[in-house]
Write a protein that holds these residues in place. Structure first.
Motif, PDB file in Angstrom:
ATOM      1  N   ALA A 197      -7.802 -19.205  19.679  1.00 25.46           N
ATOM      2  CA  ALA A 197      -7.765 -20.554  20.266  1.00 25.46           C
ATOM      3  C   ALA A 197      -6.340 -21.069  20.513  1.00 25.46           C
ATOM      4  O   ALA A 197      -6.060 -21.640  21.558  1.00 25.46           O
ATOM      5  CB  ALA A 197      -8.528 -21.534  19.381  1.00 25.46           C
ATOM      6  N   GLY A 198      -5.455 -20.864  19.536  1.00 18.80           N
ATOM      7  CA  GLY A 198      -4.106 -21.405  19.698  1.00 18.80           C
ATOM      8  C   GLY A 198      -3.072 -20.389  20.121  1.00 18.80           C
ATOM      9  O   GLY A 198      -1.873 -20.669  20.104  1.00 18.80           O
ATOM     10  N   ALA A 199      -3.522 -19.205  20.525  1.00 19.71           N
ATOM     11  CA  ALA A 199      -2.583 -18.103  20.780  1.00 19.71           C
ATOM     12  C   ALA A 199      -1.979 -18.151  22.174  1.00 19.71           C
ATOM     13  O   ALA A 199      -2.653 -18.480  23.149  1.00 19.71           O
ATOM     14  CB  ALA A 199      -3.284 -16.767  20.573  1.00 19.71           C
ATOM     15  N   ASP A 200      -0.672 -17.849  22.247  1.00 21.41           N
ATOM     16  CA  ASP A 200      -0.005 -17.726  23.538  1.00 21.41           C
ATOM     17  C   ASP A 200      -0.118 -16.301  24.061  1.00 21.41           C
ATOM     18  O   ASP A 200      -0.139 -16.062  25.266  1.00 21.41           O
ATOM     19  CB  ASP A 200       1.491 -18.059  23.395  1.00 21.41           C
ATOM     20  N   LYS A 201      -0.122 -15.360  23.125  1.00 18.78           N
ATOM     21  CA  LYS A 201      -0.118 -13.944  23.478  1.00 18.78           C
ATOM     22  C   LYS A 201      -1.063 -13.193  22.568  1.00 18.78           C
ATOM     23  O   LYS A 201      -1.415 -13.700  21.493  1.00 18.78           O
ATOM     24  CB  LYS A 201       1.279 -13.347  23.257  1.00 18.78           C
ATOM     25  N   ALA A 202      -1.425 -11.977  22.974  1.00 17.46           N
ATOM     26  CA  ALA A 202      -2.283 -11.160  22.115  1.00 17.46           C
ATOM     27  C   ALA A 202      -1.795  -9.721  22.066  1.00 17.46           C
ATOM     28  O   ALA A 202      -1.342  -9.176  23.074  1.00 17.46           O
ATOM     29  CB  ALA A 202      -3.717 -11.199  22.632  1.00 17.46           C
ATOM     30  N   TYR A 203      -1.856  -9.145  20.863  1.00 19.68           N
ATOM     31  CA  TYR A 203      -1.639  -7.714  20.705  1.00 19.68           C
ATOM     32  C   TYR A 203      -2.970  -7.104  20.290  1.00 19.68           C
ATOM     33  O   TYR A 203      -3.606  -7.559  19.341  1.00 19.68           O
ATOM     34  CB  TYR A 203      -0.592  -7.423  19.619  1.00 19.68           C
ATOM     35  N   VAL A 204      -3.381  -6.083  21.018  1.00 17.40           N
ATOM     36  CA  VAL A 204      -4.650  -5.428  20.728  1.00 17.40           C
ATOM     37  C   VAL A 204      -4.363  -4.119  19.990  1.00 17.40           C
ATOM     38  O   VAL A 204      -3.614  -3.274  20.481  1.00 17.40           O
ATOM     39  CB  VAL A 204      -5.430  -5.155  22.033  1.00 17.40           C
ATOM     40  N   VAL A 205      -4.957  -3.983  18.818  1.00 18.14           N
ATOM     41  CA  VAL A 205      -4.768  -2.769  18.025  1.00 18.14           C
ATOM     42  C   VAL A 205      -5.959  -1.852  18.255  1.00 18.14           C
ATOM     43  O   VAL A 205      -7.109  -2.296  18.235  1.00 18.14           O
ATOM     44  CB  VAL A 205      -4.664  -3.089  16.515  1.00 18.14           C
TER      45      VAL A 205
END
Lengths: 266, 94
Positions: A133-141
């Motif tokens: 919800a509050g994320a600017d970016k995402a890293y997918v593992v």
């Protein structure tokens, strides 16, 4: 103004928590003020992986419910300057927090921290929605297995549907020996399928288990292969151009020669 | 001599290639929002239209969501493939 990054995967057990702990510690070691948020309410683990389980007083649910102030719930990691943990509640469920509350909390934290890393629970339900919800970016593992890659693909779709663009990929637990003999998908195979940018590759390394046993992130261990990979990712996050090490390439010429002469590849 | 050649040529498919192929196929389904019911609906409609003009073998009829290469040859894209065996053309339709 800091950055909020969610570390997610869809599938459980691929190394989200380990990655959050190591990247957070790595960023702190690089002098960045960093807070780790465990959003896996009911199944918290980031505290034990970080070795901070004995210092929990308040948790994420206490903060969003207003039982305490954010500052009171943050556990300061005495080993690494500028590193803090906001643990998840263990005796509540995912519905104890809402996406709007997470958004507010992240906005507040990024005023003060350079990096806010969110350890996302497995799955695509409420816990996932809260975490992003509050994320600017995402890293997918992901790991080089069909189930993990499939779930990563689903997560990438959901992130984009929630306006988190260009997630970056971390491939965990790569076994160079298996890649060499054609029994594990290569990084290129995975990138070909998922079509997103690569942030880093972590080799399978028993030091991760050892360091988790001790509650000391491997990124601080100069002898650990996985630790080196996490240090490289940390530097990439900070904008350095660090070349990717082709973990499987070491014997490729030798293997090709053997193949050429008709020997069974090693 | 042939045997020797065969032995040299024999190449067991790598398990990672099998994994990649299977993944590509399963992701085509995952990425499309088609449900099996949707496919059944499409199938029913197609049969209805075709049966106006010809007699088809409904038993052997096969409609699948599969993959094909895009026109530029760079991407694998989903495709609806129908295999509809025709028994005969209906009389009086030319």
């Amino acid at each position: 103004m800091g950055e909020v990054i969610v570390i997610t995967s869809g599938k459980g057990g691929v190394g989200k928590t380990t990655t959050t702990a190591n990247l957070g510690t790595g960023l702190a070691l690089q002098g960045k003020k960093t807070v780790l948020i465990d959003t896996d309410i009911g199944l918290r683990n980031l505290d034990v992986v970080m070795g901070l389980e004995n210092r929990i007083v308040y948790d994420l649910v206490d903060v969003v419910e207003g039982t305490c102030r954010v500052k009171q719930a943050l556990i300061k990691d005495k080993r690494f300057d500028g590193l803090y943990l906001l643990p998840a509640a263990q005796t509540r469920d995912k519905n104890a927090v809402s996406p709007a509350q997470m958004e507010k909390l992240c906005a507040e934290l990024k005023e003060e921290f350079d990096f806010v890393l969110i350890d996302c629970p497995a799955g695509i339900e409420q816990g996932f929605k809260n975490a992003i919800a509050g994320a600017d970016k995402a890293y997918v593992v992901t790991t080089p297995e069909v189930s993990a890659v499939r779930d990563a693909d689903r997560i990438i779709g959901l992130l984009e549907a929630n306006d988190i663009r260009n997630p970056k990929l971390i491939v965990n637990r790569l076994r160079p020996d298996m890649v060499r003999r054609g029994d594990m998908m290569t990084i290129d195979d995975i990138l070909d399928i998922l079509a997103i940018d690569l942030l880093g590759v972590i080799p399978d390394d028993e030091n991760i288990i050892i360091s988790t046993n001790r509650g000391e992130p491997a990124v601080a261990d100069s002898k650990s292969q996985a630790g080196l990979a996490y240090r490289n990712i940390t530097r990439r996050i900070l904008g350095e151009e660090i070349p990717f090490i082709d973990l499987a390439a070491r014997h490729s010429l030798f293997t090709r020669m053997k193949k050429l002469f008709g020997f069974k590849p090693a | 001599m042939m045997d020797l050649l065969k032995l040299l040529m024999r190449k067991k498919e790598n398990s990672k290639d099998i994994a990649k192929e299977r993944l590509k196929l399963v992701l085509i389904h995952d990425r499309s929002t088609f449900s099996p019911q949707f496919l059944e609906m499409v199938k029913g409609e197609i049969i209805k239209v075709i049966q106006k003009y010809m007699e088809v073998d409904e038993e052997l009829l096969d409609i699948q969501l599969t993959k094909t290469t895009s026109d530029d040859g760079e991407r694998v894209i989903p495709a609806l493939v129908a295999n509809i065996p025709i028994r005969s053309m209906k009389q009086g339709i030319r």
